[in-house]
Design a protein around this motif. Structure first.
Motif, PDB file in Angstrom:
ATOM      1  N   GLY A   1      -0.315   6.367   5.937  1.00  0.00           N
ATOM      2  CA  GLY A   1      -0.384   5.911   4.549  1.00  0.00           C
ATOM      3  C   GLY A   1      -0.335   7.078   3.574  1.00  0.00           C
ATOM      4  O   GLY A   1       0.320   7.016   2.531  1.00  0.00           O
ATOM      5  N   ALA A   2      -1.021   8.170   3.939  1.00  0.00           N
ATOM      6  CA  ALA A   2      -1.058   9.335   3.050  1.00  0.00           C
ATOM      7  C   ALA A   2       0.324   9.972   2.936  1.00  0.00           C
ATOM      8  O   ALA A   2       0.752  10.383   1.854  1.00  0.00           O
ATOM      9  CB  ALA A   2      -2.077  10.348   3.570  1.00  0.00           C
TER      10      ALA A   2
ATOM     11  N   PHE B   1     -11.371   3.835   5.269  1.00  0.00           N
ATOM     12  CA  PHE B   1     -11.135   3.544   6.683  1.00  0.00           C
ATOM     13  C   PHE B   1     -12.435   3.680   7.481  1.00  0.00           C
ATOM     14  O   PHE B   1     -12.696   2.913   8.400  1.00  0.00           O
ATOM     15  CB  PHE B   1     -10.068   4.478   7.256  1.00  0.00           C
TER      16      PHE B   1
ATOM     17  N   TYR C   1       2.893 -10.131  -0.009  1.00  0.00           N
ATOM     18  CA  TYR C   1       3.859  -9.146   0.485  1.00  0.00           C
ATOM     19  C   TYR C   1       5.231  -9.377  -0.150  1.00  0.00           C
ATOM     20  O   TYR C   1       5.997  -8.452  -0.370  1.00  0.00           O
ATOM     21  CB  TYR C   1       3.946  -9.149   2.024  1.00  0.00           C
TER      22      TYR C   1
ATOM     23  N   MET D   1      -3.521   5.256  10.699  1.00  0.00           N
ATOM     24  CA  MET D   1      -3.218   4.541   9.449  1.00  0.00           C
ATOM     25  C   MET D   1      -3.413   5.461   8.245  1.00  0.00           C
ATOM     26  O   MET D   1      -2.618   5.459   7.311  1.00  0.00           O
ATOM     27  CB  MET D   1      -4.134   3.327   9.293  1.00  0.00           C
ATOM     28  N   PHE D   2      -4.500   6.226   8.279  1.00  0.00           N
ATOM     29  CA  PHE D   2      -4.788   7.102   7.142  1.00  0.00           C
ATOM     30  C   PHE D   2      -3.641   8.092   6.929  1.00  0.00           C
ATOM     31  O   PHE D   2      -3.115   8.223   5.820  1.00  0.00           O
ATOM     32  CB  PHE D   2      -6.106   7.842   7.358  1.00  0.00           C
TER      33      PHE D   2
ATOM     34  N   LEU E   1      -2.992   4.343   1.676  1.00  0.00           N
ATOM     35  CA  LEU E   1      -2.417   4.698   0.374  1.00  0.00           C
ATOM     36  C   LEU E   1      -1.003   4.158   0.164  1.00  0.00           C
ATOM     37  O   LEU E   1      -0.720   3.481  -0.817  1.00  0.00           O
ATOM     38  CB  LEU E   1      -2.401   6.221   0.250  1.00  0.00           C
ATOM     39  N   GLY E   2      -0.114   4.484   1.080  1.00  0.00           N
ATOM     40  CA  GLY E   2       1.292   4.144   0.874  1.00  0.00           C
ATOM     41  C   GLY E   2       1.566   2.651   0.954  1.00  0.00           C
ATOM     42  O   GLY E   2       2.561   2.164   0.416  1.00  0.00           O
ATOM     43  N   MET E   3       0.675   1.906   1.635  1.00  0.00           N
ATOM     44  CA  MET E   3       0.849   0.458   1.739  1.00  0.00           C
ATOM     45  C   MET E   3       0.260  -0.246   0.530  1.00  0.00           C
ATOM     46  O   MET E   3       0.833  -1.191  -0.007  1.00  0.00           O
ATOM     47  CB  MET E   3       0.178  -0.040   3.033  1.00  0.00           C
TER      48      MET E   3
ATOM     49  N   VAL F   1      -7.385   3.841  13.019  1.00  0.00           N
ATOM     50  CA  VAL F   1      -7.407   3.962  11.559  1.00  0.00           C
ATOM     51  C   VAL F   1      -7.044   5.382  11.129  1.00  0.00           C
ATOM     52  O   VAL F   1      -6.543   5.585  10.025  1.00  0.00           O
ATOM     53  CB  VAL F   1      -8.734   3.497  10.899  1.00  0.00           C
TER      54      VAL F   1
ATOM     55  N   LEU G   1       3.249   8.477   3.245  1.00  0.00           N
ATOM     56  CA  LEU G   1       4.077   7.634   2.374  1.00  0.00           C
ATOM     57  C   LEU G   1       3.711   7.835   0.908  1.00  0.00           C
ATOM     58  O   LEU G   1       4.568   7.936   0.039  1.00  0.00           O
ATOM     59  CB  LEU G   1       3.889   6.150   2.739  1.00  0.00           C
ATOM     60  N   TYR G   2       2.426   7.904   0.657  1.00  0.00           N
ATOM     61  CA  TYR G   2       1.936   8.066  -0.707  1.00  0.00           C
ATOM     62  C   TYR G   2       2.436   9.392  -1.284  1.00  0.00           C
ATOM     63  O   TYR G   2       2.854   9.473  -2.432  1.00  0.00           O
ATOM     64  CB  TYR G   2       0.409   8.056  -0.673  1.00  0.00           C
TER      65      TYR G   2
ATOM     66  N   PHE H   1       5.590   0.824   8.373  1.00  0.00           N
ATOM     67  CA  PHE H   1       4.135   0.998   8.380  1.00  0.00           C
ATOM     68  C   PHE H   1       3.443  -0.362   8.369  1.00  0.00           C
ATOM     69  O   PHE H   1       2.463  -0.588   9.086  1.00  0.00           O
ATOM     70  CB  PHE H   1       3.749   1.833   7.150  1.00  0.00           C
ATOM     71  N   PHE H   2       3.999  -1.272   7.563  1.00  0.00           N
ATOM     72  CA  PHE H   2       3.466  -2.634   7.497  1.00  0.00           C
ATOM     73  C   PHE H   2       3.446  -3.267   8.890  1.00  0.00           C
ATOM     74  O   PHE H   2       2.455  -3.873   9.295  1.00  0.00           O
ATOM     75  CB  PHE H   2       4.320  -3.461   6.534  1.00  0.00           C
TER      76      PHE H   2
ATOM     77  N   LEU I   1       0.680  -1.944  10.958  1.00  0.00           N
ATOM     78  CA  LEU I   1      -0.593  -2.544  10.548  1.00  0.00           C
ATOM     79  C   LEU I   1      -0.701  -3.989  11.032  1.00  0.00           C
ATOM     80  O   LEU I   1      -1.752  -4.425  11.508  1.00  0.00           O
ATOM     81  CB  LEU I   1      -0.725  -2.488   9.018  1.00  0.00           C
TER      82      LEU I   1
ATOM     83  N   GLN J   1       5.872   8.959  -2.212  1.00  0.00           N
ATOM     84  CA  GLN J   1       6.004   8.100  -3.387  1.00  0.00           C
ATOM     85  C   GLN J   1       5.637   8.841  -4.667  1.00  0.00           C
ATOM     86  O   GLN J   1       6.103   8.507  -5.744  1.00  0.00           O
ATOM     87  CB  GLN J   1       5.086   6.877  -3.237  1.00  0.00           C
TER      88      GLN J   1
ATOM     89  N   VAL K   1       7.982   1.792   4.208  1.00  0.00           N
ATOM     90  CA  VAL K   1       6.775   0.999   3.929  1.00  0.00           C
ATOM     91  C   VAL K   1       6.702  -0.185   4.888  1.00  0.00           C
ATOM     92  O   VAL K   1       5.649  -0.493   5.448  1.00  0.00           O
ATOM     93  CB  VAL K   1       6.749   0.528   2.449  1.00  0.00           C
ATOM     94  N   ASP K   2       7.846  -0.836   5.136  1.00  0.00           N
ATOM     95  CA  ASP K   2       7.836  -1.989   6.041  1.00  0.00           C
ATOM     96  C   ASP K   2       7.523  -1.572   7.477  1.00  0.00           C
ATOM     97  O   ASP K   2       6.841  -2.299   8.205  1.00  0.00           O
ATOM     98  CB  ASP K   2       9.178  -2.725   5.975  1.00  0.00           C
TER      99      ASP K   2
END
Lengths: 543, 335
Positions: free
Chosen positions: B85-86, A325, A448, B81-82, A376-378, B78, B88-89, B22-23, B26, B92, B19-20
């Motif tokens: 995303g983290a 990022f 996607y 976003m970080f 990450l998750g995306m 961002v 969600l990861y 978050f999508f 973005l 997962q 996930v969607d």
């Protein structure tokens, strides 16, 4: 500017008429002639890579594999990637325009090591011979990433000769980078201080750093692949006690920064062209120069974002994500500064500028979609799908190649002394932009939806978007032919360009077009900052 | 679930919604900046086009305020976003403890699945809806990748190690499963289906045509390969006892320690010398080549099933040599 009434005279002594023999070209130490040698070579490889792309897009018109067998298809995308990346994009702007322009832009008569420069072209050609041998004798099917243990223990194609080709080609990159760094340090004309350097030079300096620091790692990695494949040493193959993830770490340690080898010089081109056609000083010179260096440095610490789902440690993933990022920010800064450069400009729309507009558009989309992949998750969902394919084509084809075409149009009159037909070239720029987006935008949606990369056959629900993409590719293909027509036409019918057809700033525009062999009769003395398209008198200084 | 023209994937797992969401964040940020840049470029290009009276640009060298603004705002965006995303990861990566285990083996160019009661299937995976499923995956040759777009999950299947991925389907139906890591000639045919059933239907399906469950096959193998001669029994064994091993921390010879997860147990079978348990000799031979990837998973499943002696469980989990595998012994194995 295109309507100058009196045609300028063609100079008597130029680097082009300084000897017509084959030897005078093949043994030349003139950086400009070496640039032309590279131009011819990479144009050939671009056409070859484009041919592979055409076959790939045709195969993907239908869900079934009907044009070719699956192993042939696998070779097509592998060779498309290898040819386009290693034999076109990596050398493209640095080896052609860097070679031609770096010495001239800093007021030097040649690069620091002219023989090394010629050697770099021979290394490139030697590498190319191995790669071509691999292609002609049956091809290679590992993907351009050579993932192990497939490449070392399973692939039944010409892996070693391709690897040797890339290894040798790597030396041409290292030689070029070394030459640029020494030249920029040691050979600047009096008064050409670091902060008077054109941003094209800063971009090439940053690129050169990556070339000399990253390329050796690629060489080592690819050599290890060859050794494992030939001798069965267990380095990457777990069947012999190796670690396949080690390969990925080593490979991406070069190959992620390699993306910046392809895009940084492109960014340098944009800064040169946009100032000329907006007739303005660049907005935020220091920030653009610094961001190039930041990209070069940070770019070395983000390779693990290619490995989020590889079973790499999740903590490693966190760090690579954060750094990825961060590396997005300097690119964003550049886009904002270019946009701000247009503000209160006096803008014209010749072909180079149209390519710049195209670049800003596709690079913005390409850069922003990179954020999806850094997250990450995306990334878990879009990793190795067509989303990734679309993203890196937006950066490399949209970005790097559009900048390359901007450079071709902008400096063509300098290199050849001839003008190309402006109207047709503008049509070409528009066709490339439209065709490009038609080709690759549908691929974001495909990705996607879940369409994986490297699929010879696919499920029928993806077909509509593949047809859209192939239709776009045909527009793009025609778009690429137009500049070719323009340039060939110009060599025969083009009007003489004169030293400075664009009324541009920069030392390269102070000498005749084409330049004489030794560039400058007298080494110039630089007394002003770059891009002084406006006088200080009319200055409206902010900040 | 399949066929027809579509522009957005099915949402069929608990992960699809997050996930969607978050999508869309973005996409929102991307659209905002794309429109902003396109608009500014277009407006400037028209407004400041060269024309009589505008032959020269204004001299503007920059603005620190603007530079700071367009550095800090993207940094903030961002950063969101970080962390998003983290998060969600993180989710997962962590399967719920009650997840149903399914063993997966990838080989060129097919998928083999085995349920915990032993039922096997090829290229088709039946699972119950609204139940977390954890795939434990190994590869017999090259790197493969399990990707179920409708579930928004994906994980490499790497030879030489075991990887896992989990999901919980929310909709019944049939969903694509793709190999998403290029693996050679028929990569694009290494596709399958995940069939999500109502849990009661799934139970009925599962009951038909079972084989030996992985734990039972593992036990059989464990005895056939004579692992029991060193890792089972009373008193001081040649190899560390395996009871209660899984999930415990193991002290290693020469310092350091490791959590005994699936991958560690697998490694200790094929490459026993890699990590020697403190207090034992490196005398265990390798079983590499003697057992298939699938059999390895069975052995791991069996070792996992060995519980610590009652009463000692909490303690054993933290002891060193008492709760360990690896290394040593089994000199008779296979001979």
């Amino acid at each position: 500017m295109t309507t100058d009434s009196a045609e300028p005279k063609y100079p008597e002594h130029t680097y082009l008429n300084d000897g017509y023999s084959l030897k005078s070209w093949l043994l030349t130490k003139d950086h400009k002639r070496i640039g032309i040698l590279y131009l011819i070579s990479i144009t050939f490889f671009f056409a070859l890579g484009g041919l592979f792309a055409l076959l790939i897009r045709l195969e993907l018109l239908t869900p079934q594999g009907d044009l070719m067998q699956s192993d042939t298809y696998n070779k097509m995308f592998t060779m498309h990637g290898i040819v386009m990346i290693f034999f076109f994009l990596v050398p493209s702007i640095p080896a052609v325009f860097g070679n031609f322009l770096v010495p001239i832009m800093i007021g030097a008569r040649d690069l620091a090591f002219p023989r090394l420069n010629l050697a770099s072209w021979y290394m490139y050609m030697a590498g190319a011979v191995f790669a071509l041998y691999a292609i002609v004798s049956g091809g290679v099917d590992t993907g351009w990433t050579f993932y192990t243990p497939y490449s070392t223990a399973h692939a039944d194609s010409h892996v070693i000769s391709t690897a040797v080709g890339i290894l040798i080609m790597g030396f041409s990159s290292i030689f070029t980078g070394l030459n640029f760094i020494v030249t920029i340090h040691r050979m600047r004309a009096p008064g050409m201080t670091w902060f008077r350097l054109p941003l094209f030079i800063w971009a090439h300096y940053a690129t050169s750093l990556i070339m000399i620091l990253g390329t050796p790692v690629l060489g080592i990695t690819i050599a290890l692949v060859g050794v494992e494949r030939a001798l069965g040493l267990g380095i990457f193959d777990p069947a012999n006690g190796g670690d396949p993830l080690l390969f990925q770490h080593l490979f991406w340690f070069y190959s992620h920064p390699a993306v910046y080898i392809m895009i940084l010089p492109a960014m340098g081109v944009i800064s040169e062209v946009i100032t000329c056609f907006a007739r303005k000083v660049i907005f935020g010179y220091g920030f653009i120069a610094t961001s190039s260096m930041l990209i070069a440095i940070l770019g070395f610490f983000v390779w693990g974002h290619h490995m989020y789902v590889s079973s790499q440690s999740e903590y490693a993933g966190l760090i690579f994500s954060a750094l990825s990022f961060l590396v997005a920010i300097p690119s964003a800064i550049k886009v904002f500064n270019w946009t701000a450069t247009l503000y209160k400009g006096s803008i014209t729309f010749e072909a180079p500028m149209l390519y710049v507009f195209g670049f800003i558009g596709v690079f913005t989309i390409g850069g922003l979609t990179g954020l999806f992949l850094a997250a990450l998750g995306m990334d878990r969902h879009v990793h190795d799908t067509y989303f990734v394919v679309a993203h890196f084509h937006y950066i490399m084809v949209g970005g790097a190649l559009m900048a390359y075409l901007a450079a071709m149009h902008f400096w063509w009159p300098k290199m050849t002394g001839k003008r190309y037909p402006e109207g047709l070239a503008m049509v070409g720029a528009i066709a490339v932009f439209v065709g490009f987006n038609m080709t690759f935008f549908p691929q974001f949606i495909l990705g996607y939806l879940g369409m994986p990369r490297h699929y010879h056959e696919y499920v029928p629900e993806f077909q509509f978007l593949h047809i859209m993409s192939t239709a776009g590719a045909s527009v793009l293909g025609v778009g690429y032919l137009i500049p070719g027509v323009c340039f060939l036409w110009s060599l025969i019918h083009g009007r003489n360009a004169g030293p400075n057809p664009w009324e541009a700033k920069g030392l390269e525009w102070t000498i005749p077009s084409p330049p004489p062999t030794h560039n400058f009769e007298e080494i110039p003395v630089v007394t002003e900052e770059p891009y002084q398209y406006t006088s200080e008198a009319s200055s409206v200084r902010h900040s | 679930m399949q066929g027809g023209l579509k522009f957005f994937p099915d949402q069929a797992s608990t992960m699809a919604g997050p996930v969607d969401a978050f999508f869309f964040y973005l996409v929102g940020v991307s659209v905002f900046f794309t429109v902003l840049i396109f608009t500014l470029v277009a407006v400037f290009a028209v407004k400041y086009r060269r024309r009589p009276g505008n032959e020269q640009g204004a001299h503007i060298e920059g603005s620190k305020l603007l530079e700071i603004t367009w550095t800090v705002i993207p940094l903030g965006l961002v950063a969101i976003m970080f962390f998003w995303g983290a998060k969600l990861y993180y989710d997962q990566e962590r399967a719920p403890a009650n997840a149903l285990d399914v063993l997966v083996t990838g080989k060129k160019w097919m998928w083999k699945f085995q349920h915990s009661n032993g039922r096997r299937e090829i290229n088709t995976l039946h699972i119950p809806a609204r139940t977390p499923i954890k795939l434990t995956m190994g590869s017999e040759d090259v790197i493969h990748n399990v990707f179920v777009p409708a579930f928004r999950v994906k994980q490499d299947v790497v030879p030489g190690r075991l990887t896992t991925v989990w999901f919980e389907a929310t909709k019944t139906g049939s969903f694509h499963l793709f190999c998403n890591q290029y693996c050679g000639k028929d990569h694009s045919r290494m596709v399958g289906k995940v069939i999500v059933m109502e849990p009661n239907e799934f139970q009925a399906w599962l009951a038909g045509d079972t084989g030996l469950p992985p734990v039972a096959s593992g036990e059989l193998l464990f005895n056939q390969l004579a692992c029991n001669s060193c890792h089972m029994g009373e008193g001081m064994l040649r190899g560390p006892s395996l009871a209660g091993l899984h999930g415990s921390r193991v002290a290693l010879l020469g310092g350091g320690s490791v959590i005994a997860d699936d991958d560690y147990i697998r490694e200790s079978i094929v490459n026993p010398a890699a990590k020697i348990v403190d207090g034992y000799q490196p005398i265990m031979p390798t079983f590499k080549g003697l057992v298939t990837e699938e059999q390895l998973m069975h052995l791991v499943a069996y070792v996992k099933s060995l519980e610590a002696p009652s009463g000692a469980k909490a303690g054993a989990a933290e002891t060193t040599s008492g709760a360990t595998l690896a290394v040593d012994a089994a000199t008779t194995a296979g001979q």
